[in-house]
Write a protein that holds these residues in place. Structure first.
Motif, PDB file in Angstrom:
ATOM      1  N   GLN A 182     -13.125 -34.048  -3.444  1.00 17.02           N
ATOM      2  CA  GLN A 182     -12.288 -34.628  -4.657  1.00 17.02           C
ATOM      3  C   GLN A 182     -10.982 -33.812  -4.926  1.00 17.02           C
ATOM      4  OE1 GLN A 182     -14.321 -34.428  -8.562  1.00 17.02           O
ATOM      5  NE2 GLN A 182     -13.247 -36.238  -9.113  1.00 17.02           N
ATOM      6  N   PRO A 183      -9.855 -34.416  -4.948  1.00 16.38           N
ATOM      7  CA  PRO A 183      -8.640 -33.542  -4.741  1.00 16.38           C
ATOM      8  C   PRO A 183      -8.400 -33.053  -6.234  1.00 16.38           C
ATOM      9  CG  PRO A 183      -8.040 -36.213  -4.945  1.00 16.38           C
ATOM     10  CD  PRO A 183      -9.631 -35.787  -4.746  1.00 16.38           C
ATOM     11  N   ARG A 184      -7.574 -31.903  -6.367  1.00 15.84           N
ATOM     12  CA  ARG A 184      -7.043 -31.169  -7.460  1.00 15.84           C
ATOM     13  C   ARG A 184      -5.456 -31.250  -7.383  1.00 15.84           C
ATOM     14  NH1 ARG A 184      -9.746 -25.967  -6.658  1.00 15.84           N
ATOM     15  NH2 ARG A 184      -7.925 -25.098  -7.205  1.00 15.84           N
ATOM     16  N   VAL A 185      -4.770 -31.842  -8.548  1.00 14.85           N
ATOM     17  CA  VAL A 185      -3.568 -31.904  -8.398  1.00 14.85           C
ATOM     18  C   VAL A 185      -2.754 -31.233  -9.245  1.00 14.85           C
ATOM     19  CG1 VAL A 185      -3.455 -34.260  -7.652  1.00 14.85           C
ATOM     20  CG2 VAL A 185      -3.445 -34.051  -9.962  1.00 14.85           C
ATOM     21  N   ASP A 186      -1.367 -31.011  -9.170  1.00 14.55           N
ATOM     22  CA  ASP A 186      -0.454 -30.221 -10.129  1.00 14.55           C
ATOM     23  C   ASP A 186      -0.428 -31.225 -11.333  1.00 14.55           C
ATOM     24  OD1 ASP A 186       2.218 -29.665 -11.298  1.00 14.55           O
ATOM     25  OD2 ASP A 186       1.806 -28.025 -10.145  1.00 14.55           O
ATOM     26  N   ALA A 187      -0.726 -30.563 -12.612  1.00 16.96           N
ATOM     27  CA  ALA A 187      -0.512 -31.415 -13.788  1.00 16.96           C
ATOM     28  C   ALA A 187       0.790 -32.084 -14.236  1.00 16.96           C
ATOM     29  CB  ALA A 187      -1.000 -30.535 -14.988  1.00 16.96           C
ATOM     30  N   LEU A 188       1.842 -31.471 -13.795  1.00 19.07           N
ATOM     31  CA  LEU A 188       3.168 -32.010 -13.974  1.00 19.07           C
ATOM     32  C   LEU A 188       3.512 -32.917 -12.946  1.00 19.07           C
ATOM     33  CD1 LEU A 188       5.191 -28.707 -15.114  1.00 19.07           C
ATOM     34  CD2 LEU A 188       4.304 -30.675 -16.550  1.00 19.07           C
ATOM     35  N   THR A 189       3.456 -32.787 -11.699  1.00 17.95           N
ATOM     36  CA  THR A 189       3.800 -33.646 -10.782  1.00 17.95           C
ATOM     37  C   THR A 189       3.082 -34.531 -10.155  1.00 17.95           C
ATOM     38  OG1 THR A 189       3.536 -32.047  -8.900  1.00 17.95           O
ATOM     39  CG2 THR A 189       5.581 -31.602  -9.940  1.00 17.95           C
ATOM     40  N   GLY A 190       1.605 -34.459 -10.010  1.00 17.67           N
ATOM     41  CA  GLY A 190       0.540 -35.053  -9.572  1.00 17.67           C
ATOM     42  C   GLY A 190       0.521 -34.819  -8.015  1.00 17.67           C
ATOM     43  N   GLU A 191       1.281 -33.617  -7.556  1.00 14.47           N
ATOM     44  CA  GLU A 191       1.092 -33.504  -5.986  1.00 14.47           C
ATOM     45  C   GLU A 191      -0.263 -32.601  -5.849  1.00 14.47           C
ATOM     46  OE1 GLU A 191       3.359 -30.911  -2.740  1.00 14.47           O
ATOM     47  OE2 GLU A 191       3.889 -30.641  -4.834  1.00 14.47           O
ATOM     48  N   MET A 192      -0.901 -33.112  -4.986  1.00 15.48           N
ATOM     49  CA  MET A 192      -2.255 -32.591  -4.558  1.00 15.48           C
ATOM     50  C   MET A 192      -2.106 -31.298  -3.943  1.00 15.48           C
ATOM     51  SD  MET A 192      -5.478 -34.299  -2.191  1.00 15.48           S
ATOM     52  CE  MET A 192      -4.968 -33.767  -0.789  1.00 15.48           C
ATOM     53  N   CYS A 193      -2.583 -30.170  -4.560  1.00 15.07           N
ATOM     54  CA  CYS A 193      -2.720 -29.040  -4.185  1.00 15.07           C
ATOM     55  C   CYS A 193      -3.902 -28.281  -3.713  1.00 15.07           C
ATOM     56  CB  CYS A 193      -1.950 -28.025  -5.548  1.00 15.07           C
ATOM     57  SG  CYS A 193      -2.947 -28.387  -6.964  1.00 15.07           S
ATOM     58  N   SER A 194      -5.055 -28.714  -3.918  1.00 17.50           N
ATOM     59  CA  SER A 194      -6.242 -28.419  -3.310  1.00 17.50           C
ATOM     60  C   SER A 194      -7.480 -29.470  -3.548  1.00 17.50           C
ATOM     61  CB  SER A 194      -6.696 -27.183  -4.157  1.00 17.50           C
ATOM     62  OG  SER A 194      -6.958 -27.360  -5.668  1.00 17.50           O
ATOM     63  N   MET A 195      -8.587 -29.289  -3.397  1.00 18.33           N
ATOM     64  CA  MET A 195      -9.689 -29.995  -3.469  1.00 18.33           C
ATOM     65  C   MET A 195     -10.980 -29.294  -3.606  1.00 18.33           C
ATOM     66  SD  MET A 195      -9.953 -31.281   0.710  1.00 18.33           S
ATOM     67  CE  MET A 195      -8.172 -31.073   0.856  1.00 18.33           C
ATOM     68  N   GLU A 196     -12.092 -30.046  -3.947  1.00 14.59           N
ATOM     69  CA  GLU A 196     -13.210 -29.306  -4.494  1.00 14.59           C
ATOM     70  C   GLU A 196     -14.331 -30.231  -3.344  1.00 14.59           C
ATOM     71  OE1 GLU A 196     -16.806 -28.755  -7.709  1.00 14.59           O
ATOM     72  OE2 GLU A 196     -14.929 -29.845  -8.080  1.00 14.59           O
TER      73      GLU A 196
END
Length: 886
Positions: free
Chosen positions: A633-647
């Motif tokens: 499940q992806p984690r994204v930057d709250a401002l840009t929506g860019e995926m920065c990691s995943m669980e």
């Protein structure tokens, strides 16, 4: 008249020998029956002795395995032997072998195993099971074959790391043999299920493993039995024997004993010789009687001569034995009714039983001592024998009896108006039978009845309860905390606790109730009768209170408890097996619910526990068959929506049931201890997937992996990570470890040490489900975590209440002040996202961005990069803000 008397004599002679042979056949049948019963009793006792010995060796190898694996390979058996361990003569060798079968440490110095003795090393290498193996091998220091008890060693990754070997002289398994019970030609043997002889002894000689006393073991059928085997077809020494066998519970062996027929039947042969002498003497007298009657035709003189001859021959034949023999004459009144008996003859041993000389005993009339209980009863017995013709009984005499005996075998045979009485002292054999029965039914540690006793007692108790239409209750008791005492204080202190617990249990019960020790720290209480559940509950409360009273060990007080499951007859079962099973299920439910109380059996408990056990068993199979996969499940930057990691989230794909929800199997994996193995499997699969993405030329993103409290408590997460990272060539910066707050609430020094070991590999550390545990600001600062994840329960409150926003604002302020990044879990709406952006949350994760997906779909999301659709101007603005922030 001359021809009549010879014909009469021949008829009497034929009758005499027919009766003699008939009686001898009866005697032989009785002797064989006793021999078979004695052999069966000895085989059961021998089987229990072997089970105890094998359990001791099982425990010893388990303790060696534990000591070796937890000493970090520093255990020295040579030093242990110098300190007095493993010096008993039965231990030919105790050794630790490495993966290639080479000695690492041993009580007997050697460089390598003898040829052919390393087979068990290969067996342990091929099998993942750590159970005890028993086989035949040779010690480097001994030429004769030995019995090897071996157990697999494992490294911290669960891989094969060698073998524990305890080599024992086969004579150690033959110590049960004693000449009193087995004679000079008796036999004991321990056979494996495939017929291999592991230990055998014939008389005083212990046979080597390579030599079998059997020609054929086909007589061993079923779990137990008895038989008279012919020596020429069964035994190497051609000795006929009464054999009995008993299968060992929990071990694939059968205990076999053999009693030599020549020794067991020796009393019969002595009796037979006496009978033959008597019959021969009487035959001679008959011939003499015929001759005298034919010649003189004086019947009165012939009778006098016959009586005197019989008594003379009788004494000559019986004086050489230890049995008491008597001739008793009936005394009749004028109506022909027997009113008394007179002792007209006896042998010296018979007189000795009364503490008199033979001359003092002759002429005794029973009515003269009719005031004594024994003689008053004896008159009636003699009268009955005069009517029936014979009697043969074993009698336990009261303490007030005139003999110096406890048990006698009394045989009565009528001859005309007289009785031939034989008294045989069987006190010693009866005492031995009682001792064997006690050993078979009594727990050796606590003195309580054991499982074998329960199996014999409970069916009859249920039958009586059913006949009386009454209730009976079983309390299945397991001591909470006993394992900790046993592990930390040693088995001697553990045994002391069990003995004290047994006394406490007995002290709170009625005299007619029973306490049984099943084994380990498990007890069963039988309440019979009971009239209500309330009364049973009160007894259970008394039992719990008795066990909860602290135990004093070496001046220290140890607190324990009791988990009690209750089943009631006939409501919860009509047979022992069902009642015990249901009481065990109720106890297990108490364990699951938190221990330390009691619970009655309920039918729905069985289904819940069955499902839980089914899941546990299926989990074991799933781990063996690689039924698990990882979703991301992806984690994204709250401002840009860019995926920065995943669980990374583990998923179970069952071959028949399909996708099994994590909430169904994760709690079972936690409680059963399988979560550590599952967690290690997830770490390996994540590193393997990262290596695959790397081979495709993709820019990698960090993957966070959940580590359970149980897995973290084992203290080997850093080693598991190091092995997986090295195996697939992955840098530690691409892995994040998520640990719950409760997982770090144990020994803080251990927790800090393990966190430091994980961080030293470049792995980031996150606090998972923050807000649901017990962390404080000082603890977060001490643990120096890299980030925290806000539990979805708080995210869901955003937009619903002001308190939810206030709580998250406080978490963000605290975390940012400590230099920690914050991830909000469970983001499902645009409103929640906007509030988190306004609060300057770093990252978000939830269904609004993406559900957990397989690795193939995650590949597409990685290539897409931006997972929140934003207008171009807004996206550019957020990117600019993000760059400035960086």
């Amino acid at each position: 008249m001359i021809l009549v008397w010879p014909l009469v004599g021949l008829a009497l002679l034929a009758s005499l020998w027919a009766i003699t042979h008939l009686q001898l056949n009866v005697e032989r049948a009785v002797a064989q029956k006793h021999a078979l019963a004695s052999a069966a009793s000895l085989s059961r006792a021998y089987a229990q002795s072997l089970v105890r010995t094998l359990e001791q060796m099982d425990q010893m190898t388990m303790e060696l395995k534990y000591d070796w694996e937890h000493s970090k390979a520093t255990l020295s058996l040579e030093e242990s032997r110098r300190n007095g361990l493993y010096t008993a003569p039965q231990f030919a060798m105790v050794a630790i072998l490495d993966r290639k079968g080479r000695p690492v440490t041993a009580t007997v110095p050697f460089e390598r195993l003898p040829s052919g003795s390393a087979e068990y090393v290969l067996k342990h290498w091929r099998s993942n099971a750590s159970a005890l193996r028993i086989g035949v091998g040779r010690s480097p220091a001994a030429a004769a074959p030995l019995i090897n008890f071996t157990r697999r060693l494992e490294d911290r990754n669960g891989e094969f790391d060698g073998v524990v070997v305890v080599a024992v002289d086969p004579a150690y398994l033959s110590q049960f043999y004693d000449s009193f019970n087995f004679g000079q030609h008796g036999l004991t043997a321990m056979l494996s299920d495939d017929g291999e002889v592991f230990s055998a002894r014939v008389g005083a000689a212990v046979l080597p493993v390579s030599r079998t006393p059997f020609i054929d073991t086909a007589f061993v059928e079923g779990e137990s039995g008895v038989a008279l085997s012919a020596g020429r077809s069964t035994f190497a020494d051609r000795e006929n024997r009464f054999v009995a066998w008993q299968a060992l519970k929990a071990y694939p062996f059968t205990a076999v004993i053999g009693l030599a027929a020549s020794e067991v039947l020796r009393p019969y042969e002595e009796t037979r010789a006496i009978y033959m002498v008597i019959a021969g003497a009487v035959s001679g007298l008959l011939l003499l009687f015929t001759i005298i009657a034919s010649v003189l035709s004086v019947r009165l003189a012939w009778r006098q001569h016959q009586s005197e001859g019989v008594r003379s021959a009788y004494r000559m034949a019986t004086e050489g034995t230890s049995d008491g023999f008597y001739i008793v004459a009936a005394i009749r009144n004028h109506c022909g009714t027997i009113e008394d008996f007179e002792l007209v003859d006896c042998n010296e041993p018979g007189a000795h039983f009364f503490g008199l000389r033979r001359e003092q005993l002759l002429g005794l009339r029973l009515q003269a001592r009719a005031q004594e209980p024994y003689f008053a009863e004896l008159i009636g017995i003699y009268r009955e024998a005069m009517e029936t013709g014979c009697s043969d009984v074993e009698i336990e005499l009261p303490e007030s009896n005139p003999f110096n005996l406890r048990w006698i075998r009394r045989r009565l045979v009528r001859s005309g108006d007289r009785l031939a009485v034989t008294l045989q002292d069987i006190s010693r054999s009866k005492s031995h039978e009682a001792d064997l029965l006690r050993v078979a039914n009594e727990d050796g540690l606590t003195g309580l009845p054991n499982r074998h006793w329960l199996g014999r007692f409970l069916p009859e108790a249920l039958r009586q309860a059913g006949a009386a239409n009454s209730m009976l209750a079983l309390l299945f008791i397991d001591l909470d905390g006993f394992k900790a005492v046993n592990d930390t204080r040693g088995h001697a202190e553990g045994d002391a606790v069990l003995c004290a617990a047994a006394l406490r249990l007995k002290s709170v019960l009625r005299p007619g109730d029973h306490v049984v020790r099943l084994g380990g720290d498990e007890f069963v209480v039988i309440l019979d009768p009971v009239d209500s559940d309330a009364r049973v509950a009160r007894v259970a409360e008394r039992v719990a209170a008795a066990v909860e009273e602290p135990f004093l060990l070496d001046g220290e007080r140890h607190k324990m408890g009791a988990s009690i499951g209750i089943s009631v007859y006939p409501r919860d079962g009509a047979d022992p097996a069902t009642l015990l099973k249901n009481a065990d299920i109720a106890m297990y439910a108490v364990k699951v619910a938190g221990k330390g109380h009691h619970r009655f059996y309920q039918p729905e408990l069985f289904e819940v526990i069955r499902q839980r056990r089914d899941i546990e068993q299926n989990l074991v199979a799933a781990l063996e068959e690689d039924q698990f996969t990882v979703y991301y499940q992806p984690r994204v930057d709250a401002l840009t929506g860019e995926m920065c990691s995943m669980e990374a989230l583990v998923r179970w794909i069952h071959p028949q049931q399909g996708m099994v929800p994590p909430l169904e199997f994760i709690p079972v994996a936690e409680s059963s201890g399988l979560i550590a193995q599952l967690g290690a499997r997830v770490i390996d699969m994540v590193c393997q997937q990262l290596a695959q993405w790397k081979s495709l030329g993709l820019e990698l993103l960090p993957v966070s992996i959940n580590v359970s409290a149980h897995q973290f408590g084992r203290g080997d997460v850093d080693r598991v990570l190091a092995v997986a990272l090295a195996r697939y060539g992955i840098e530690g910066r691409w892995i994040e470890v998520e640990i719950t707050e409760s997982a770090m609430m144990g020994d803080q020094n251990d927790a800090l040490g393990q966190l430091a070991a994980i961080r030293s590999q470049g792995v980031r550390l996150l606090v998972d489900d923050f807000g649901t545990g017990y962390s404080s600001l000082s603890q977060l600062q001490k643990f120096a975590m890299d980030g925290l994840k806000i539990d979805r329960a708080f995210t869901l409150e955003l937009g619903k209440s002001k308190q939810g926003e206030v709580f998250i604002r406080a978490i963000l302020s605290m975390a940012h002040a400590l230099g920690m990044s914050v991830v909000a879990e469970g983001v499902e709406t645009v409103q929640q996202l906007e509030i988190l952006r306004a609060l300057q949350c770093n990252e978000v994760q939830g269904y609004l961005i993406s559900r957990p997906v397989p690795a193939e779909q995650m590949l597409e999301l990685m290539r897409k990069r931006f997972l929140i659709d934003l207008p171009e101007p807004v996206l550019a603005s957020y990117c600019a803000i993000a760059n400035i922030a960086k």
